[in-house]
Structures are given as structure tokens and as C-alpha cells.
Write an enzyme that holds these catalytic residues in place. Structure first.
Site, PDB file in Angstrom:
ATOM      1  N   LYS A  49       0.835  -1.217   0.000  1.00  0.00           N
ATOM      2  CA  LYS A  49       0.000   0.000   0.000  1.00  0.00           C
ATOM      3  C   LYS A  49       0.862   1.257   0.000  1.00  0.00           C
ATOM      4  CE  LYS A  49      -1.901  -0.758   4.051  1.00  0.00           C
ATOM      5  NZ  LYS A  49      -1.362  -2.030   4.487  1.00  0.00           N
ATOM      6  N   ARG A 100      11.816  -6.077   4.748  1.00  0.00           N
ATOM      7  CA  ARG A 100      11.468  -4.651   4.670  1.00  0.00           C
ATOM      8  C   ARG A 100      12.385  -3.814   5.556  1.00  0.00           C
ATOM      9  NH1 ARG A 100       5.451  -2.159   4.777  1.00  0.00           N
ATOM     10  NH2 ARG A 100       5.332  -2.615   6.988  1.00  0.00           N
ATOM     11  N   ARG A 160      -9.123   1.243   8.787  1.00  0.00           N
ATOM     12  CA  ARG A 160      -8.715  -0.131   9.083  1.00  0.00           C
ATOM     13  C   ARG A 160      -9.807  -0.882   9.828  1.00  0.00           C
ATOM     14  NH1 ARG A 160      -2.777   0.880   9.056  1.00  0.00           N
ATOM     15  NH2 ARG A 160      -1.661  -1.084   9.198  1.00  0.00           N
ATOM     16  N   ARG A 172      11.480  -1.972  11.423  1.00  0.00           N
ATOM     17  CA  ARG A 172      10.507  -1.470  12.396  1.00  0.00           C
ATOM     18  C   ARG A 172      10.196  -2.551  13.427  1.00  0.00           C
ATOM     19  NH1 ARG A 172       5.789   0.644   8.578  1.00  0.00           N
ATOM     20  NH2 ARG A 172       4.597  -0.640  10.018  1.00  0.00           N
ATOM     21  N   ARG A 204      -0.239  -9.111  13.318  1.00  0.00           N
ATOM     22  CA  ARG A 204      -0.767  -8.012  12.478  1.00  0.00           C
ATOM     23  C   ARG A 204      -1.642  -8.573  11.361  1.00  0.00           C
ATOM     24  NH1 ARG A 204       3.969  -4.454  10.479  1.00  0.00           N
ATOM     25  NH2 ARG A 204       2.321  -3.028   9.828  1.00  0.00           N
TER      26      ARG A 204
HETATM   27  P1  AMP Z   1       1.209   0.878   8.979  1.00  0.00           P
HETATM   28  O1  AMP Z   1       2.409   1.726   8.858  1.00  0.00           O
HETATM   29  O2  AMP Z   1       0.048   1.343   8.152  1.00  0.00           O
HETATM   30  O3  AMP Z   1       1.486  -0.592   8.791  1.00  0.00           O
HETATM   31  O4  AMP Z   1       0.703   1.036  10.506  1.00  0.00           O
HETATM   32  C1  AMP Z   1       1.540   0.665  11.581  1.00  0.00           C
HETATM   33  C2  AMP Z   1       0.728   0.617  12.858  1.00  0.00           C
HETATM   34  O5  AMP Z   1       0.149   1.910  13.121  1.00  0.00           O
HETATM   35  C3  AMP Z   1      -0.442  -0.359  12.865  1.00  0.00           C
HETATM   36  O6  AMP Z   1      -0.066  -1.690  13.146  1.00  0.00           O
HETATM   37  C4  AMP Z   1      -1.293   0.259  13.973  1.00  0.00           C
HETATM   38  O7  AMP Z   1      -0.755  -0.013  15.239  1.00  0.00           O
HETATM   39  C5  AMP Z   1      -1.122   1.750  13.726  1.00  0.00           C
HETATM   40  N1  AMP Z   1      -2.147   2.256  12.778  1.00  0.00           N
HETATM   41  C6  AMP Z   1      -1.920   2.828  11.564  1.00  0.00           C
HETATM   42  N2  AMP Z   1      -3.066   3.159  10.959  1.00  0.00           N
HETATM   43  C7  AMP Z   1      -4.048   2.775  11.801  1.00  0.00           C
HETATM   44  C8  AMP Z   1      -5.464   2.820  11.743  1.00  0.00           C
HETATM   45  N3  AMP Z   1      -6.102   3.311  10.671  1.00  0.00           N
HETATM   46  N4  AMP Z   1      -6.158   2.340  12.814  1.00  0.00           N
HETATM   47  C9  AMP Z   1      -5.541   1.868  13.901  1.00  0.00           C
HETATM   48  N5  AMP Z   1      -4.212   1.759  14.010  1.00  0.00           N
HETATM   49  C10 AMP Z   1      -3.457   2.211  12.973  1.00  0.00           C
END
Ligand code: AMP
Length: 214
Positions: A13, A127, A88, A160, A171
């Protein structure tokens, strides 16, 4: 153009959102990047969400909806935006619909990038991310120009905490349970386009470009 990218963690994404953002000159709104920046800056939001994020769980709907509401009001969203990692959950999608209605805006498309779990786990292990700007790379598929260094801000790349293999499985479970139902939510709105995330980045790029042209 107003777009959402859906997909499991590691589906690509962020990579697609970043690319489309530079092609169309509209901002990529990554809630993950915004939350990580809040953690780095030590804000009260950052302090609140750090443990949840490190554990690979979702931040509360309330907090993340507030972040997006504030972000969508900024000037650079006037000509469109790309949401990457939001919504999400169903309540987040409903809140977004309400925000867009209030702003008199409509989503154009929701692109779901489909990748199987084995490939996801494989991708996540390779990654690497920039702690400063959030750009992501892969040790095989998307290498930075200089090994281990971010192309944009020249900071060292890191794994990360939530990309560590023990967290990635959780996740994925969160994704299937809470995020995958959004596909039928947007299908009912006639906005959903599913594309196959391919092994080669160029192939995924052309699948996404086809979906945008449809
Ligand atoms: P990402 O970088 O999109 O993979 O997001 C990393 C982490 O940020 C996720 O595993 C959540 O802990 C938090 N996070 C990001 N976007 C959301 C969202 N829309 N709702 C809830 N938690 C989020």
C-alpha cells in the site's frame, strides 16, 4: 482524485501510495507514518500509542479518526489525497464517510492489493524503513540507491519493531479480523477494485495503473 489503498501489512500500500502521490501531485496520508512521527516527536499522542503499535495492535478508532480529520482539512488535500492504512475498521470507514459528506467530497476508488500470507511474511522480513520520513524499501525488491540509507533524507534504514516476524503474524490476524471486512463495505458502495500484488514491483505498478484507468 481521492483514493484509499487497502491491503494486509506488507501488501505494498505504502509503495503504491507513494508512487501515485508523486505522479498525481496529491498527498499520501499514511496514518502509520503520522503516528510514528508522533512517537518520534514524543507528543502525548505518540506516548499513548507507542506500546500498542509496537505490539502490532490497532490504535483506537477515536485517536486515529482525529488524526485523519485534522489532516484532511489541510490545504494540500484540496485536489485529492491517497489514504494509506486508513480506514482499518468499519467504524473508521463510517467516520470517514461522515467526514467526506461534511466536506462535500466523494471517494473515487478503493484499491485493495491482494497478496498471499506466505509472500507477506517473506516481504516483511526484508522490509527496511526510514525512521525519519517513513519511506519503505526491501532488501531484494526495492533497494535504496545507497545500501542501508534512505534515498530521500539520507538517514540509516531500520527494521521497524512491528515488522519483526513474531509481531507480523499478529498483524495479519488483526488485518483479517478487522480490516478485511472493509472490502465488502466498499464493494457495496461500488468503489472497490481488487488488484493482485505481484512479486515484481513493476508488475504491481501496472496492475494499479490499470485499476486507476478503469
Ligand atoms: P502501517 O504503517 O500502516 O502498517 O501502521 C503501523 C501501525 O500503526 C499499525 O499496526 C497500527 O498499530 C497503527 N495504525 C496505523 N493506521 C491505523 C489505523 N487506521 N487504525 C488503527 N491503528 C493504525
Amino acid at each position: 482524485m481521492r483514493l484509499i489503498f487497502l491491503g494486509a501489512p506488507g501488501a505494498g500500500k505504502g509503495t503504491q501510495a507513494e508512487r501515485i502521490s508523486s505522479v498525481y501531485g496529491i498527498p499520501q496520508i499514511s496514518t502509520g507514518n503520522i503516528l510514528r512521527a508522533a512517537i518520534s516527536a514524543g507528543t502525548s499522542l505518540g506516548q499513548k500509542v507507542k506500546a500498542v503499535m509496537d505490539a502490532g495492535k490497532l490504535v483506537s478508532d477515536e485517536d486515529v479518526i482525529a488524526v485523519v480529520r485534522e489532516r484532511l482539512l489541510l490545504d494540500d488535500c484540496k485536489n485529492g489525497f491517497i489514504l494509506d492504512g486508513f480506514p482499518r475498521t468499519i467504524p473508521q470507514a463510517e467516520a470517514l464517510d461522515k467526514m467526506l459528506l461534511e466536506l462535500g467530497l466523494e471517494l473515487d476508488k478503493v484499491i485493495s492489493i491482494e497478496v498471499n500470507d506466505v509472500a507477506i511474511i517473506n516481504r516483511m522480513s526484508g522490509r527496511r524503513s526510514c525512521k525519519k520520513c517513513g519511506a519503505t524499501y526491501h532488501i531484494d525488491y526495492k533497494k535504496p540507491v545507497n545500501d542501508g540509507i534512505c534515498d530521500y533524507c539520507k538517514e540509516p534504514l531500520v527494521v521497524r519493531d512491528d515488522d519483526k516476524p513474531e509481531v507480523v503474524k499478529g498483524r495479519l490476524e488483526v488485518y483479517y479480523l478487522q480490516t478485511a471486512p472493509l472490502k465488502s463495505y466498499y464493494e457495496k458502495q461500488g468503489k472497490l477494485v481488487c488488484v493482485e500484488g505481484k512479486e515484481a514491483l513493476e508488475d504491481t505498478n501496472s496492475e494499479v495503473d490499470k485499476a486507476l484507468a478503469e
